[in-house]
Design a protein around this motif. Structure first.
Motif, short mmCIF file in Angstrom:
data_model
loop_
_atom_site.label_atom_id
_atom_site.label_comp_id
_atom_site.label_asym_id
_atom_site.label_seq_id
_atom_site.Cartn_x
_atom_site.Cartn_y
_atom_site.Cartn_z
N CYS A 21 0.83 -1.20 0.00
CA CYS A 21 0.00 0.00 0.00
C CYS A 21 0.87 1.26 0.00
N LEU A 22 1.98 1.21 0.72
CA LEU A 22 2.86 2.38 0.79
C LEU A 22 3.56 2.61 -0.55
N ASP A 148 -18.33 0.34 -0.23
CA ASP A 148 -17.51 -0.69 -0.86
C ASP A 148 -16.85 -0.15 -2.12
N ASP A 149 -16.73 1.19 -2.21
CA ASP A 149 -16.01 1.81 -3.32
C ASP A 149 -14.51 1.65 -3.13
N VAL A 150 -13.78 1.63 -4.23
CA VAL A 150 -12.32 1.51 -4.11
C VAL A 150 -11.73 2.79 -3.53
N ILE A 151 -12.36 3.93 -3.80
CA ILE A 151 -11.90 5.22 -3.29
C ILE A 151 -13.11 5.99 -2.79
N THR A 152 -12.98 6.59 -1.62
CA THR A 152 -14.02 7.50 -1.13
C THR A 152 -13.35 8.79 -0.70
N ARG A 153 -13.68 9.88 -1.38
CA ARG A 153 -13.20 11.20 -0.99
C ARG A 153 -14.40 11.99 -0.49
N TYR A 158 -9.91 11.15 2.76
CA TYR A 158 -9.63 10.31 1.60
C TYR A 158 -9.28 8.91 2.08
N THR A 159 -10.12 7.95 1.75
CA THR A 159 -9.86 6.57 2.16
C THR A 159 -9.93 5.67 0.93
N VAL A 160 -9.06 4.66 0.93
CA VAL A 160 -9.01 3.72 -0.19
C VAL A 160 -8.93 2.31 0.38
N SER A 161 -9.39 1.34 -0.42
CA SER A 161 -9.59 0.00 0.10
C SER A 161 -8.35 -0.87 0.10
N GLY A 162 -7.36 -0.57 -0.76
CA GLY A 162 -6.20 -1.46 -0.81
C GLY A 162 -5.08 -0.86 -1.65
N ALA A 163 -4.09 -1.69 -1.97
CA ALA A 163 -2.90 -1.21 -2.67
C ALA A 163 -3.21 -0.69 -4.07
N ALA A 164 -4.00 -1.44 -4.83
CA ALA A 164 -4.32 -1.00 -6.20
C ALA A 164 -5.10 0.31 -6.18
N SER A 165 -6.03 0.44 -5.23
CA SER A 165 -6.80 1.68 -5.15
C SER A 165 -5.95 2.83 -4.63
N ALA A 166 -4.89 2.54 -3.87
CA ALA A 166 -3.96 3.60 -3.45
C ALA A 166 -3.25 4.18 -4.67
N PHE A 167 -2.90 3.31 -5.61
CA PHE A 167 -2.30 3.77 -6.87
C PHE A 167 -3.29 4.66 -7.62
N LEU A 169 -5.74 6.42 -6.34
CA LEU A 169 -5.88 7.71 -5.65
C LEU A 169 -4.70 8.62 -6.00
N ALA A 170 -3.50 8.06 -6.04
CA ALA A 170 -2.34 8.87 -6.42
C ALA A 170 -2.54 9.47 -7.81
N LEU A 171 -3.08 8.69 -8.75
CA LEU A 171 -3.34 9.21 -10.09
C LEU A 171 -4.37 10.33 -10.05
N GLN A 172 -5.38 10.19 -9.19
CA GLN A 172 -6.37 11.27 -9.06
C GLN A 172 -5.72 12.55 -8.56
N LEU A 173 -4.85 12.42 -7.55
CA LEU A 173 -4.19 13.60 -6.99
C LEU A 173 -3.24 14.23 -8.00
N ILE A 174 -2.60 13.39 -8.81
CA ILE A 174 -1.74 13.91 -9.88
C ILE A 174 -2.58 14.65 -10.91
N GLU A 175 -3.74 14.08 -11.26
CA GLU A 175 -4.63 14.74 -12.21
C GLU A 175 -5.14 16.06 -11.65
N ASP A 176 -5.50 16.07 -10.37
CA ASP A 176 -5.98 17.30 -9.74
C ASP A 176 -4.94 18.42 -9.86
N ARG A 177 -3.69 18.05 -9.72
CA ARG A 177 -2.62 19.06 -9.69
C ARG A 177 -2.02 19.34 -11.07
N LEU A 178 -1.81 18.30 -11.89
CA LEU A 178 -1.05 18.45 -13.12
C LEU A 178 -1.86 18.15 -14.38
#
Length: 332
Positions: A21-22, A148-153, A158-167, A169-178
């Motif tokens: 997850c990290l 039971d969503d993979v991501i809930t903001r 911001y909470t995510v269900s597991g390692a794949a959904s953590a990835f 979420l990172a893409l969402q945050l990258i999209e939000d910024r860049l």
């Protein structure tokens, strides 16, 4: 947010946290920085006291600092197991609440949602819970809205269900910024085929041969079973609700899952029981009642049939990996 400002993200790790997850959430940020050729995201790994932490994979992590170093963060994500807790709950919970008061976005990945909720910062918010923790979470926190969503903001949670959904979420945050082009390029770097967003439900792995999707009849019946773990429902009642005959339900389940609906339903109840055995402190009587048994005796028999060990043996086994100062977690 000012586009010239570096986004500072903290990751609070507890003993036994899932290492995947990290790395899954940090690596996209690292790639985004490389592609942008500037520091857009900055991250720091923290532990409660700054002491080194052993992950669930038994890999040792040396944190960058302690909770005392969390000031100045824009976001803080908690990573742990359902049994994770602060050594000093008063201080740890107070630190999270103080960060909340200062406008820091708080979140959790997988089992980290449990210590986050215990800190008292999730009241009035929804959170994603990994399907394998649902029964334990519902029992521990009946008043917290679970999805039971993979991501809930949900606002600043911001909470995510597991390692794949953590990835994801990172893409969402990258999209939000860049922007979306950058998020897409990062996804391509890692050959990540689908960028999942808010509102995408988790897909629970099916038994071999069941196929990726259940037919509508079976899916409807399975949903009814899932809603009646504590108070069991009969196959006849399910058939009446979905407006078919019990025989049709039997045939549909056998074809789609290779199991009878009764066996499939019992498997769901046993999985829920195992969550409570492994991730709660409840005794066997309480666990039995939580999954629809009036006494532990039939539960133990069905549990042994499903997993090859009794609930007590299963809890003892998992406790052997969780000893802190010779105190098992959770207590047997």
């Amino acid at each position: 947010m000012n586009n010239s400002k570096i986004i500072r993200i903290g990751f609070l790790i507890f003993p036994g946290f899932p290492m995947a997850c990290l790395t899954s959430i940090i690596e996209p940020f690292r790639a985004a920085n490389e592609i942008a050729d500037r520091a857009v995201f900055d991250w720091h790994v923290l532990s409660e006291t700054g002491a080194r932490i052993v992950s669930s994979a038994r890999v040792v992590f040396e944190p960058d600092g302690s909770m005392a170093d969390a000031d100045g963060l824009d976001m803080l994500f908690v990573l742990g197991a359902p049994t994770s807790a602060f050594e000093d709950p008063r201080h740890g919970h107070g630190a999270l609440r103080r960060l909340d008061r200062h406008g820091v976005i708080l979140g959790a990945i997988s089992g980290g949602v449990f210590p986050l909720v215990r800190a008292g910062v999730m009241e009035g918010h929804s959170c994603s819970v990994h399907w394998c923790y649902e029964a334990a979470f519902r029992t521990a926190f009946p008043d917290i809205r679970m999805t039971d969503d993979v991501i809930t903001r949900d606002r600043r949670r911001y909470t995510v269900s597991g390692a794949a959904s953590a990835f994801d979420l990172a893409l969402q945050l990258i999209e939000d910024r860049l922007g979306p082009d950058m998020a897409h390029e990062v996804a391509c770097w890692f050959q990540h085929p689908t960028m999942r967003g808010d509102g995408v439900r988790q897909r629970i792995p099916m038994s071999p041969g069941a196929g990726p999707d259940l037919p509508d009849l079976v899916a409807h019946a399975a949903a009814l079973f899932a809603d009646h773990i504590e108070h069991p429902i009969s196959v006849a009642d399910v058939a009446r609700i979905v407006d078919v005959t019990p025989r049709q339900v039997e045939r549909a389940f056998k074809k789609a899952t290779g199991q009878s609906p009764t066996h499939y339903y019992r498997g769901m109840r046993m999985k829920a029981a195992r969550q409570l055995v492994l991730y709660s402190k409840q005794n066997m009587q309480s666990i039995a009642q939580a999954v629809g048994y009036t006494s532990p005796t039939p539960l133990v028999a069905h549990y042994r049939d499903a997993f090859g060990v009794s609930p007590q043996e299963d809890r003892k086994r998992i406790n052997s990996f969780r000893v802190q100062g010779n105190v098992p977690l959770p207590p047997a």
